[in-house]
Motif scaffolding. Structure first.
Motif, PDB file in Angstrom:
ATOM      1  N   LEU A   2      -5.149  -0.688  -5.919  1.00  0.00           N
ATOM      2  CA  LEU A   2      -5.857  -0.264  -4.703  1.00  0.00           C
ATOM      3  C   LEU A   2      -7.229  -0.902  -4.636  1.00  0.00           C
ATOM      4  O   LEU A   2      -7.672  -1.348  -3.561  1.00  0.00           O
ATOM      5  N   HIS A  54      -6.823  -4.370  -3.419  1.00  0.00           N
ATOM      6  CA  HIS A  54      -6.603  -4.411  -1.970  1.00  0.00           C
ATOM      7  C   HIS A  54      -7.918  -4.221  -1.217  1.00  0.00           C
ATOM      8  O   HIS A  54      -8.174  -4.900  -0.201  1.00  0.00           O
ATOM      9  N   ILE A  79       1.634   1.975  -3.592  1.00  0.00           N
ATOM     10  CA  ILE A  79       0.423   2.440  -4.274  1.00  0.00           C
ATOM     11  C   ILE A  79       0.095   3.882  -3.893  1.00  0.00           C
ATOM     12  O   ILE A  79      -0.183   4.727  -4.754  1.00  0.00           O
ATOM     13  N   LEU A  97       0.819  -1.209   0.000  1.00  0.00           N
ATOM     14  CA  LEU A  97       0.000   0.000   0.000  1.00  0.00           C
ATOM     15  C   LEU A  97       0.857   1.265   0.000  1.00  0.00           C
ATOM     16  O   LEU A  97       0.447   2.304  -0.524  1.00  0.00           O
TER      17      LEU A  97
END
Length: 538
Positions: A352, A355, A315, A312
């Motif tokens: 994203l 995720h 990202i 993350l």
């Protein structure tokens, strides 16, 4: 004398296509060499700026140990680019692709010879000093410049010179990404402004040549590897791709607006534009302190996104730091491409999404790929190129269906909310407008006999006029004869009997054009026939 345009054929192509095809193969070779040289120059520049060594080995600027001194390197690079643009040619500023379009449409496909040298050199300096740009735009412009220069040296028409320019551009993209088919589609969707054998065949041969030589000089594709994804696409995946494509359209619009907002900001600065790239370098340097992986082209970032294991932190860094660094610095007028950064940002949005729905690794990679394609389709307005490009750089065929849905969704939404793409907006700001819609000429659908006026009763003549039209040819062909010869009327002849059967005027051509307008504007409700066989009454 009757021109070949009047012959009833599906395509208007002649034997000169053989000449253009042969020359395009040579252009493909030259463009591939230039792509190799530019990529090596970027590596050399990166090594010199960040590691103070003379090497062409690929390296990331993010691994440099210069610390806070890294802030000054993009400033130095921007200063050098500004000086090259000021005292060399200001055409090296910007993305590269808009400049190619401008040369095609406004300058008879003629490119200044200095561009072939200064554009790749300035791009190597800008990217090697940390600029968060792609190499594809400069390579496309450089390949196009070579094609244009060869076309200027030869005895060719403007249309043929355009074909050679685009052949060089397509070859440059094919050599960079190992995407020969996507390069052809990009040429059709963005640069050629036509779909004809006379231009498509030479461009395709140049792209294929570059794709073949790339295997030997840069390695075979795919450029990025993805996890195995063998399961057939489910309905939920396709629906999710549809939603993600629409979201990426909004992101694409926002990125375009942000970049041009920064450009407007620089336009208001009370200093010469030569200094703007150096100021843009300040933004790159500061952003690089917080997010070092935002420096340079960043193909390693794209590779991580497509492996499905991007954290993350990466990202978020791409969506925040990389986006701002790219938009701010490119708005300053430096030299660099938009393709790689847009792919990276779109891939980050897709990752994203993966995720957020807690998708497994291989699915996260697929979502990143869908995001990449959607971003490319929406921001550049090239949906077919985006689909094929993503498949060619990954060889992930199972992604075809969701990728197609997402790219078309993104293309639709951006077509509705963005008056111009991120590329054509620059041309609009220079006072030019172009349409991106292609269709068959309406006069191609109307025959001369359907609109001819002053019909004659089979008048015979022993000597036809030098210029005439056959009754069964298209009005487009007749209009071309009238335009080329400066005629306001044209004698119409029956092909079989050789009898004069009327006269075609400019008013008649407008009448033929009006039929197309009626098809576009009138909304009629079709009903079943009221004939007796349908149970109706006369």
């Amino acid at each position: 004398m009757k021109s070949e345009a009047s012959i009833l054929r599906d395509f208007t192509v002649d034997r000169r296509v053989w000449l253009l095809s042969g020359v395009s193969i040579g252009i493909g070779i030259c463009a591939t060499l230039l792509a190799v040289v530019l990529l090596r120059c970027i590596s050399l520049s990166t090594n010199l700026f960040y590691y103070h060594r003379f090497s062409i080995a690929p390296v990331s600027s993010a691994g440099s140990s210069l610390g806070y001194w890294m802030v000054l390197i993009p400033v130095l690079g921007g200063l050098l680019v500004g000086l090259m643009a000021r005292f060399g040619s200001d055409k090296i500023r910007g993305h590269g692709i808009p400049e190619a379009i401008e040369a095609i449409l406004l300058h008879r496909a003629k490119v200044d010879p200095k561009i072939a040298l200064l554009k790749p050199l300035s791009a190597a300096i800008a990217i090697g000093s940390g600029g968060p740009f792609g190499a594809e735009g400069p390579i496309i412009m450089t390949g196009g410049a070579v094609g244009s220069l060869i076309g200027q040296w030869m005895h060719v028409t403007d249309a043929e010179r355009t074909t050679l320019l685009v052949a060089g551009a397509a070859a440059g993209m094919s050599a960079t990404f190992a995407t020969p088919v996507a390069a052809i589609l990009l040429a059709v969707e963005l640069l050629l402004f036509e779909w004809r054998p006379r231009s498509l065949v030479p461009v395709a041969l140049a792209s294929a040549t570059a794709g073949l030589l790339r295997v030997y000089w840069l390695g075979a594709g795919p450029l990025f590897n993805m996890p195995a994804f063998d399961a057939p696409p489910r309905g939920s995946l396709v629906l999710g791709a549809l939603v993600l494509g629409a979201i990426l359209a909004l992101v694409a619009s926002a990125m375009s607006r942000m970049m041009y907002a920064f450009e407007d900001l620089f336009e208001r600065l009370p200093i010469h534009w030569m200094w703007w790239p150096a100021i843009g370098g300040v933004g790159i340097g500061v952003g690089g302190l917080f997010f070092p992986r935002g420096l340079g082209v960043g193909y390693d970032n794209i590779a991580d996104l497509l492996r499905g294991n991007a954290p993350l932190g990466l990202i978020g860094g791409i969506l925040l730091a990389k986006s701002l660094m790219w938009a701010f610095s490119l708005g300053s007028g430096t030299s660099g491409g938009v393709l790689a950064p847009l792919l990276m940002i779109g891939g980050a949005v897709g990752a994203l999404a993966g995720h957020l729905i807690h998708a497994p690794v291989e699915s996260q990679a697929l979502w990143a790929l869908i995001g990449m394609g959607s971003m490319l389709a929406g921001s550049l307005g090239v949906p077919l190129t985006a689909i094929l490009f993503c498949l060619e750089v990954t060889h992930c065929l199972p992604a075809l269906l969701p990728l197609t849905v997402a790219c078309i969704a993104s293309y639709l939404v951006t077509s509705l909310i963005m008056p111009r793409s991120i590329l054509t907006e620059k041309l609009s700001r220079r006072g030019y407008h172009l349409t991106r819609e292609y269709g068959v000429d309406p006069l191609e659908l109307v025959l001369v006999r359907d609109v001819v006026s002053a019909p004659a009763q089979g008048v015979s003549t022993h000597q036809l006029p030098d210029f005439y039209a056959y009754a069964d040819e298209t009005t487009r062909s007749a209009a071309e004869t009238m335009a080329s010869e400066g005629l306001e009327t044209l004698t119409v002849v029956d092909r079989e009997t050789r009898l004069i059967c009327g006269e075609l005027s400019l008013r008649d051509l407008l009448r033929g054009r009006g039929r197309s307008y009626e098809r576009e504007s009138e909304r009629l409700k079709l009903s079943r026939s009221l004939s007796p066989e349908h149970g109706g009454h006369n």
